[in-house]
Design a protein around this motif. Structure first.
Motif, short mmCIF file in Angstrom:
data_model
loop_
_atom_site.label_atom_id
_atom_site.label_comp_id
_atom_site.label_asym_id
_atom_site.label_seq_id
_atom_site.Cartn_x
_atom_site.Cartn_y
_atom_site.Cartn_z
N ILE A 184 0.85 -1.20 0.00
CA ILE A 184 0.00 0.00 0.00
C ILE A 184 0.88 1.25 0.00
CG2 ILE A 184 -1.60 1.37 1.40
CD1 ILE A 184 -2.99 -1.24 2.17
N TYR A 185 1.95 1.25 0.78
CA TYR A 185 2.86 2.40 0.79
C TYR A 185 3.56 2.56 -0.57
CZ TYR A 185 2.72 4.45 5.43
OH TYR A 185 2.33 5.15 6.55
N GLU A 186 3.87 1.45 -1.20
CA GLU A 186 4.49 1.53 -2.52
C GLU A 186 3.54 2.23 -3.50
OE1 GLU A 186 7.74 1.25 -4.65
OE2 GLU A 186 7.69 -0.03 -2.87
N MET A 187 2.27 1.87 -3.44
CA MET A 187 1.28 2.51 -4.30
C MET A 187 1.10 3.98 -3.90
SD MET A 187 -1.64 -0.41 -5.01
CE MET A 187 -1.97 -0.87 -3.31
N SER A 220 -12.08 -5.84 0.15
CA SER A 220 -12.17 -5.31 -1.22
C SER A 220 -12.80 -3.92 -1.22
CB SER A 220 -13.01 -6.25 -2.10
OG SER A 220 -12.38 -7.50 -2.26
N GLU A 221 -13.80 -3.73 -0.37
CA GLU A 221 -14.46 -2.43 -0.27
C GLU A 221 -13.50 -1.36 0.24
OE1 GLU A 221 -17.96 -0.44 2.46
OE2 GLU A 221 -18.24 -2.50 1.76
N GLN A 222 -12.68 -1.72 1.23
CA GLN A 222 -11.73 -0.74 1.77
C GLN A 222 -10.61 -0.44 0.78
OE1 GLN A 222 -11.94 1.28 4.32
NE2 GLN A 222 -13.96 0.41 4.70
N LEU A 223 -10.20 -1.42 0.01
CA LEU A 223 -9.19 -1.16 -1.03
C LEU A 223 -9.77 -0.24 -2.10
CD1 LEU A 223 -7.58 -4.70 -1.35
CD2 LEU A 223 -6.51 -2.63 -0.41
N PHE A 226 -7.71 4.22 5.16
CA PHE A 226 -8.21 2.95 4.63
C PHE A 226 -7.23 1.81 4.90
CE2 PHE A 226 -5.43 4.19 1.21
CZ PHE A 226 -4.95 2.99 0.70
N ASP A 227 -5.92 2.11 4.97
CA ASP A 227 -4.94 1.05 5.19
C ASP A 227 -5.09 0.43 6.58
OD1 ASP A 227 -4.02 3.52 6.21
OD2 ASP A 227 -1.94 2.82 6.21
N TYR A 228 -5.36 1.25 7.60
CA TYR A 228 -5.61 0.71 8.93
C TYR A 228 -6.86 -0.18 8.91
CZ TYR A 228 -2.20 3.32 11.75
OH TYR A 228 -1.04 3.79 12.32
N ARG A 229 -7.86 0.21 8.15
CA ARG A 229 -9.09 -0.56 8.10
C ARG A 229 -8.87 -1.88 7.38
NH1 ARG A 229 -11.59 5.24 6.67
NH2 ARG A 229 -11.38 6.02 8.81
N VAL A 230 -8.03 -1.86 6.35
CA VAL A 230 -7.67 -3.11 5.66
C VAL A 230 -6.94 -4.04 6.62
CG1 VAL A 230 -6.18 -4.12 3.88
CG2 VAL A 230 -7.61 -2.15 3.32
N LEU A 231 -5.94 -3.50 7.34
CA LEU A 231 -5.18 -4.33 8.28
C LEU A 231 -6.08 -4.88 9.38
CD1 LEU A 231 -1.94 -2.16 8.76
CD2 LEU A 231 -2.19 -4.24 7.39
N ASN A 232 -7.01 -4.08 9.87
CA ASN A 232 -7.90 -4.52 10.94
C ASN A 232 -8.82 -5.64 10.47
OD1 ASN A 232 -8.87 -4.40 13.60
ND2 ASN A 232 -10.52 -3.01 13.02
N LEU A 233 -9.40 -5.46 9.28
CA LEU A 233 -10.26 -6.51 8.73
C LEU A 233 -9.46 -7.77 8.43
CD1 LEU A 233 -12.37 -4.25 6.35
CD2 LEU A 233 -13.24 -5.49 8.36
#
Length: 280
Positions: A64-67, A107-110, A155-162
């Motif tokens: 995600i950081y790369e993007m 997928s929704e958070q991405l 959104f990245d925190y939410r991806v990691l949490n899910l």
């Protein structure tokens, strides 16, 4: 001999190189904060449980950081290219899918992340072109557009949490997710206040920067009002959590507040003429 990267696309997703050392370095701070803040909310023990999941968590955040770095480069140049497919996204999705971790919620958070990056390119391009000295100068965007972008920033925190829910085979707690949504937004505002000058130089999205473009020198007053509203909502949603989750949150906040000044909202001086500031 041909360079190895030419053959990368023929490799299985889990074997494809998509992360730079710089992305890993940037991911380190986020992963450290995520583990210390979110693991206790899941009843997980730090650092023991981290070693069970470190590889996939670090991989996801680093990609995600790369993007994000690629998107920041586009924002710095003022490019508004719509529907950009950032490198690494295809591999990230494939790896999560292969491991059975790509839920509809992730997928929704991405997708929220894609929308955030698109908003950053668009809003920052408009801030770059703005000329507040013009007699007929109007705000380059609405406050609603700014809020929509800012709310998507974590959104990245939410991806990691899910992802952590999937890794531990537990059902996401709706009340906890709602609380964290508010908490993450307040943290983002605090970070934006600290990074304000840097974000002007890099032409990156920053809620205070955007408020200055809309409200001028009155930006601190307007942002303070939003902070107050979200702090009230934060308190309300925290009280709805089980006592164990409340204790975990308070313990982490106590650790974080040990840093001098961390409990205060400090507003930097509003920079009304960004072009002039960047030139000096």
């Amino acid at each position: 001999m041909e360079p190895l990267h030419k053959h990368a696309r023929s490799l299985a997703p889990a074997l494809q190189p998509v992360i730079s050392c710089n992305a890993l370095s940037r991911a380190r701070t986020t992963i450290e904060d995520f583990v210390q803040s979110y693991f206790p909310l899941h009843g997980l023990v730090v650092p023991q449980d981290f070693w069970r999941f470190w590889d996939i968590l670090v991989f996801v955040e680093a990609v995600i950081y790369e993007m994000d770095e690629e998107n920041e480069a586009l924002s710095t140049e003022g490019q508004t290219v719509p529907d950009v497919v950032l490198q690494g996204e295809e591999v990230l999705l494939a790896v999560l899918r292969e491991r059975g971790l790509l839920s509809s919620a992730i997928s929704e958070q991405l997708q929220e992340g894609r929308l955030y990056w698109q908003s950053e390119r668009d809003l920052c391009a408009r801030m770059l072109r703005a000329n507040p000295a013009a007699a007929s100068a109007q705000p380059p965007f609405s406050v609603e557009e700014v809020h929509a972008a800012s709310l998507r920033k974590s959104f990245d925190y939410r991806v990691l949490n899910l992802l952590l829910y999937n890794l531990t085979d537990t059902t996401p707690d709706r009340a906890l997710l709602d609380f964290l949504y508010v908490d993450e937004h307040l943290v983002d505002i605090g970070d934006d206040l600290v990074d304000y000058e840097d974000d002007i130089e890099k032409n990156s999205f920053n809620i205070f920067r955007a408020y200055v473009h809309i409200f001028g020198k009155d930006a601190p007053l307007h942002l303070a009002k939003r902070i107050s509203e979200f702090e009230a909502l934060h308190h309300e949603k925290l009280q709805q959590l089980p006592q164990a989750a409340q204790n975990a949150y308070h313990n982490r906040r106590k650790q974080a507040s040990a840093v001098p000044g961390s409990e205060k909202w400090v507003f930097p001086k509003a920079i009304l003429y960004e072009a002039e500031y960047r030139s000096t």
